[in-house]
Design a protein around this motif. Structure first.
Motif, PDB file in Angstrom:
ATOM      1  N   THR A  80       0.808  -1.219   0.000  1.00 30.69           N
ATOM      2  CA  THR A  80       0.000   0.000   0.000  1.00 30.69           C
ATOM      3  C   THR A  80       0.841   1.267   0.000  1.00 30.69           C
ATOM      4  N   GLN A  81       0.315   2.274  -0.726  1.00 29.51           N
ATOM      5  CA  GLN A  81       0.901   3.618  -0.694  1.00 29.51           C
ATOM      6  C   GLN A  81       0.254   4.428   0.434  1.00 29.51           C
ATOM      7  N   ASN A  82      -0.840   3.903   0.966  1.00 31.89           N
ATOM      8  CA  ASN A  82      -1.622   4.655   1.950  1.00 31.89           C
ATOM      9  C   ASN A  82      -0.928   4.647   3.310  1.00 31.89           C
ATOM     10  N   VAL A  83      -1.140   5.726   4.040  1.00 34.93           N
ATOM     11  CA  VAL A  83      -0.476   5.873   5.346  1.00 34.93           C
ATOM     12  C   VAL A  83      -1.514   5.926   6.475  1.00 34.93           C
ATOM     13  N   ASP A  84      -2.771   5.509   6.141  1.00 38.30           N
ATOM     14  CA  ASP A  84      -3.840   5.624   7.147  1.00 38.30           C
ATOM     15  C   ASP A  84      -3.940   4.395   8.051  1.00 38.30           C
ATOM     16  N   GLY A  85      -3.227   3.330   7.730  1.00 38.55           N
ATOM     17  CA  GLY A  85      -3.231   2.159   8.607  1.00 38.55           C
ATOM     18  C   GLY A  85      -4.501   1.317   8.526  1.00 38.55           C
ATOM     19  N   LEU A  86      -5.420   1.642   7.610  1.00 32.82           N
ATOM     20  CA  LEU A  86      -6.723   0.949   7.593  1.00 32.82           C
ATOM     21  C   LEU A  86      -6.634  -0.498   7.103  1.00 32.82           C
ATOM     22  N   HIS A  87      -5.673  -0.814   6.243  1.00 31.41           N
ATOM     23  CA  HIS A  87      -5.541  -2.224   5.824  1.00 31.41           C
ATOM     24  C   HIS A  87      -5.186  -3.091   7.025  1.00 31.41           C
ATOM     25  N   GLU A  88      -4.260  -2.607   7.842  1.00 32.65           N
ATOM     26  CA  GLU A  88      -3.862  -3.384   9.040  1.00 32.65           C
ATOM     27  C   GLU A  88      -5.060  -3.521   9.982  1.00 32.65           C
ATOM     28  N   THR A  89      -5.816  -2.418  10.146  1.00 33.37           N
ATOM     29  CA  THR A  89      -6.994  -2.454  11.026  1.00 33.37           C
ATOM     30  C   THR A  89      -7.999  -3.491  10.522  1.00 33.37           C
ATOM     31  N   ALA A  90      -8.112  -3.615   9.185  1.00 28.47           N
ATOM     32  CA  ALA A  90      -9.063  -4.581   8.603  1.00 28.47           C
ATOM     33  C   ALA A  90      -8.556  -6.019   8.721  1.00 28.47           C
ATOM     34  N   GLY A  91      -7.270  -6.191   9.043  1.00 31.39           N
ATOM     35  CA  GLY A  91      -6.723  -7.534   9.218  1.00 31.39           C
ATOM     36  C   GLY A  91      -5.777  -7.978   8.128  1.00 31.39           C
ATOM     37  N   SER A  92      -5.482  -7.087   7.172  1.00 35.64           N
ATOM     38  CA  SER A  92      -4.527  -7.455   6.110  1.00 35.64           C
ATOM     39  C   SER A  92      -3.099  -7.391   6.615  1.00 35.64           C
ATOM     40  N   SER A  93      -2.238  -8.210   5.968  1.00 38.81           N
ATOM     41  CA  SER A  93      -0.798  -7.967   6.142  1.00 38.81           C
ATOM     42  C   SER A  93      -0.425  -6.935   5.095  1.00 38.81           C
ATOM     43  N   THR A  94       0.540  -6.092   5.394  1.00 36.81           N
ATOM     44  CA  THR A  94       0.842  -5.008   4.445  1.00 36.81           C
ATOM     45  C   THR A  94       2.339  -4.844   4.226  1.00 36.81           C
ATOM     46  N   VAL A  95       2.626  -4.222   3.062  1.00 35.24           N
ATOM     47  CA  VAL A  95       3.959  -3.651   2.841  1.00 35.24           C
ATOM     48  C   VAL A  95       3.703  -2.157   2.694  1.00 35.24           C
ATOM     49  N   GLU A  96       4.104  -1.385   3.717  1.00 33.46           N
ATOM     50  CA  GLU A  96       3.781   0.054   3.748  1.00 33.46           C
ATOM     51  C   GLU A  96       4.883   0.834   3.025  1.00 33.46           C
ATOM     52  N   LEU A  97       4.630   1.178   1.766  1.00 32.95           N
ATOM     53  CA  LEU A  97       5.670   1.842   0.959  1.00 32.95           C
ATOM     54  C   LEU A  97       5.908   3.280   1.408  1.00 32.95           C
ATOM     55  N   HIS A  98       4.866   3.952   1.889  1.00 32.43           N
ATOM     56  CA  HIS A  98       4.997   5.375   2.229  1.00 32.43           C
ATOM     57  C   HIS A  98       4.892   5.616   3.730  1.00 32.43           C
ATOM     58  N   GLY A  99       5.083   4.548   4.544  1.00 34.81           N
ATOM     59  CA  GLY A  99       5.050   4.695   5.994  1.00 34.81           C
ATOM     60  C   GLY A  99       3.631   4.653   6.526  1.00 34.81           C
ATOM     61  N   ASN A 100       3.470   5.181   7.727  1.00 36.70           N
ATOM     62  CA  ASN A 100       2.180   5.090   8.420  1.00 36.70           C
ATOM     63  C   ASN A 100       1.975   6.338   9.264  1.00 36.70           C
ATOM     64  N   GLY A 101       0.887   7.068   8.961  1.00 36.07           N
ATOM     65  CA  GLY A 101       0.640   8.349   9.630  1.00 36.07           C
ATOM     66  C   GLY A 101       0.166   8.206  11.065  1.00 36.07           C
ATOM     67  N   GLN A 102      -0.089   6.958  11.491  1.00 35.71           N
ATOM     68  CA  GLN A 102      -0.489   6.748  12.896  1.00 35.71           C
ATOM     69  C   GLN A 102       0.750   6.758  13.797  1.00 35.71           C
ATOM     70  N   ARG A 103       1.956   6.837  13.165  1.00 36.11           N
ATOM     71  CA  ARG A 103       3.200   6.817  13.937  1.00 36.11           C
ATOM     72  C   ARG A 103       3.999   8.081  13.658  1.00 36.11           C
TER      73      ARG A 103
END
Ligand code: APR
Length: 250
Positions: free
Chosen positions: A101-124
């Motif tokens: 994901t390019q997204n930084v909202d963390g919602l994929h992880e919240t939904a239960g997906s495993s992710t590769v966070e290309l652009h980081g995570n705005g929750q941190r």
């Protein structure tokens, strides 16, 4: 359900390795504006204000101008929508490897997906000196108490949103993992992205060169829509649950 969606669902069901690649269009139904649609974030903010050099020059000013956007995007009650849920369900049923994901909202992880966070995570937030990671709430609390820029509780260094700013390198390990997933994919689902920002935008071609069936699901045309095996012009919150339903009932 269109024939194209049914055919894509069949391809997903029969594939050994399916990888999803997502952009901001997956989160618009969760109330998070995307960047380049009408009324998107770049209609309201100047992208040059989000350049790493701007942050380094004056981190206090960066935070002062950005905090209301970060609070709009990442705090409060943002929640996964049916697009996030469909990708998480496909993964838990063994039909999807991961979500790049390019997204930084963390919602994929919240939904239960495993992710590769290309652009980081705005929750941190991350410390510029020791690279320590803290929740965004810590920085929000310090800023509310007048501490600008927020400081690392471990070493006193300057805290920065743990998202990739323009002019910054993508996290090396994440980019390497994303390329490997793309090269090994049988089906590469690029969804909710304009596919315009490098190096992420090259992943669909890397997947195609590796022999993957490339499927685009997006409201608008993308630079690879013409060459993709599937170019489904639709809402991800409708299309992805349809694909997931077909895959799981077959
Ligand atoms: N269903 C399908 N497509 C949608 C939906 C939806 N519900 N909502 C929006 N879209 C589409 C838009 O038409 C647009 O083509 O999603 C795409 C989002 O594109 P961008 O706004 O460019 O977002 P993205 O591709 O993620 O941007 C990549 O650019 O500014 C940087 O770092 C930022 O990660 C971001 C990167």
């Amino acid at each position: 359900m269109t024939d194209e969606i049914s055919a894509l669902a069949e391809a997903v069901r029969g594939a050994d390795s399916v990888v999803a690649f997502t952009g901001a269009g997956v989160s618009t139904a969760s109330g998070i504006p995307d960047f380049r649609s009408e009324g998107g974030i770049w209609d309201r903010y100047d992208p040059s204000e989000f350049h790493y050099n701007k942050f380094r020059a004056d981190p206090a000013a960066f935070w002062e101008k950005r905090i209301e956007l970060y609070e709009e995007l990442f705090s409060g009650d943002i929640a996964p929508n049916p697009a996030h849920d469909a990708l998480a369900a496909l993964e838990s049923a063994g039909h999807l490897e991961t979500v790049i994901t390019q997204n930084v909202d963390g919602l994929h992880e919240t939904a239960g997906s495993s992710t590769v966070e290309l652009h980081g995570n705005g929750q941190r937030v991350a410390c510029e000196s020791c690279d320590g990671k803290e929740p965004l709430e810590l920085a929000e609390g310090q800023i509310a108490d007048g501490q600008l820029p927020p400081e690392c509780p471990s070493c006193g260094g300057v805290l920065k949103p743990d998202t990739v700013l323009f002019g910054e390198q993508l996290p090396r390990v994440a980019l390497q993992r994303a390329k490997q997933y793309a090269q090994n994919a049988d089906v590469f689902l690029a969804v909710g992205s304009s596919l315009t920002v490098e190096p992420a935008a090259s992943l669909p071609q890397i997947a195609e060169r590796g022999g993957a069936t490339l499927a685009i699901v997006n409201l608008e045309e993308t630079p690879v829509s013409e060459t993709a095996a599937f170019d489904i012009r639709g809402d991800v919150t409708a299309v992805l649950p349809e694909i997931q339903a077909v895959v799981e009932t077959s």
